[in-house]
Design an enzyme around this catalytic site. Sequence first.
Site, PDB file in Angstrom:
ATOM      1  N   SER A 121      44.782  92.718 -28.027  1.00  0.00           N
ATOM      2  CA  SER A 121      45.689  93.150 -29.088  1.00  0.00           C
ATOM      3  C   SER A 121      45.165  92.583 -30.395  1.00  0.00           C
ATOM      4  CB  SER A 121      47.101  92.593 -28.808  1.00  0.00           C
ATOM      5  OG  SER A 121      47.952  92.733 -29.930  1.00  0.00           O
TER       6      SER A 121
ATOM      7  N   TYR B 185      53.485  85.687 -26.606  1.00  0.00           N
ATOM      8  CA  TYR B 185      52.602  86.841 -26.452  1.00  0.00           C
ATOM      9  C   TYR B 185      51.272  86.601 -27.154  1.00  0.00           C
ATOM     10  CZ  TYR B 185      51.157  91.769 -26.426  1.00  0.00           C
ATOM     11  OH  TYR B 185      50.473  92.954 -26.238  1.00  0.00           O
TER      12      TYR B 185
END
Length: 234
Positions: free
Chosen positions: A135, A149
């Site tokens: 990501s 995360y």
Amino acid sequence: MRVAMVSGAGRGLGRAIAEHLGQQGWALSLGVRDLSQVADMTSETTMATRFDAQCAPDAQAWVDATIARFGRVDALVNNAGILRFVDFEQGTDADCEQDLDDLWAVNVKAPFRLIRAALPHLKASGAGRVVNIASTDSKRYRGGTSVGYVMVKHALHAMTQAVRFAGWDEGVRGTAICPGAIDTDLLAGLPGVTPKADRLTPQTVAQMVGFVLSMPNQASIPEFIANTRLESGL
């Protein structure tokens, strides 16, 4: 025929990746928790195995099943992942502990186990590939996002670098795909995310994966970033 293993292939990005690679001529081994999600995809060149990222033995069992069916593994796409909002101030200690455990189990430990299990076969390929769906959160921290995360995506990015060293001489190459917001169920209901109209489509990210897997050993791509917003350094 080259063989690719794709985790979390039942829906969203994983399914888009599987469909795109199938169109490119890859044989596919799909790892999913619910086999009914990919019943329409199984064929002579596509198999499906139950794979639960939180069940440690499933990693080796899936690799073994792939070898039993196809005799080789040329690419491993670690796509399965979860998002839990964990920060320093919200939620109870117990909630944070559980969410952190889940994040590490699915987003870090499962890819680690799969790489360990598949690495001998990827080396044997001579052009093995590991693609980890990371990501833009693996590249920086942005206020208001999940600390947990971001932590695990940084770890996944580091793991990608490690596998490049582990198999370089045998032709193994690793790439961290680092997309911004993707229009999947993962972002449903989360506040402050990129507006739906500005998100990447799963098909766009699937094309990124396909491009990386098409490159020869001499064109190693450590990371592939596709941001959805203008940020300095990304």
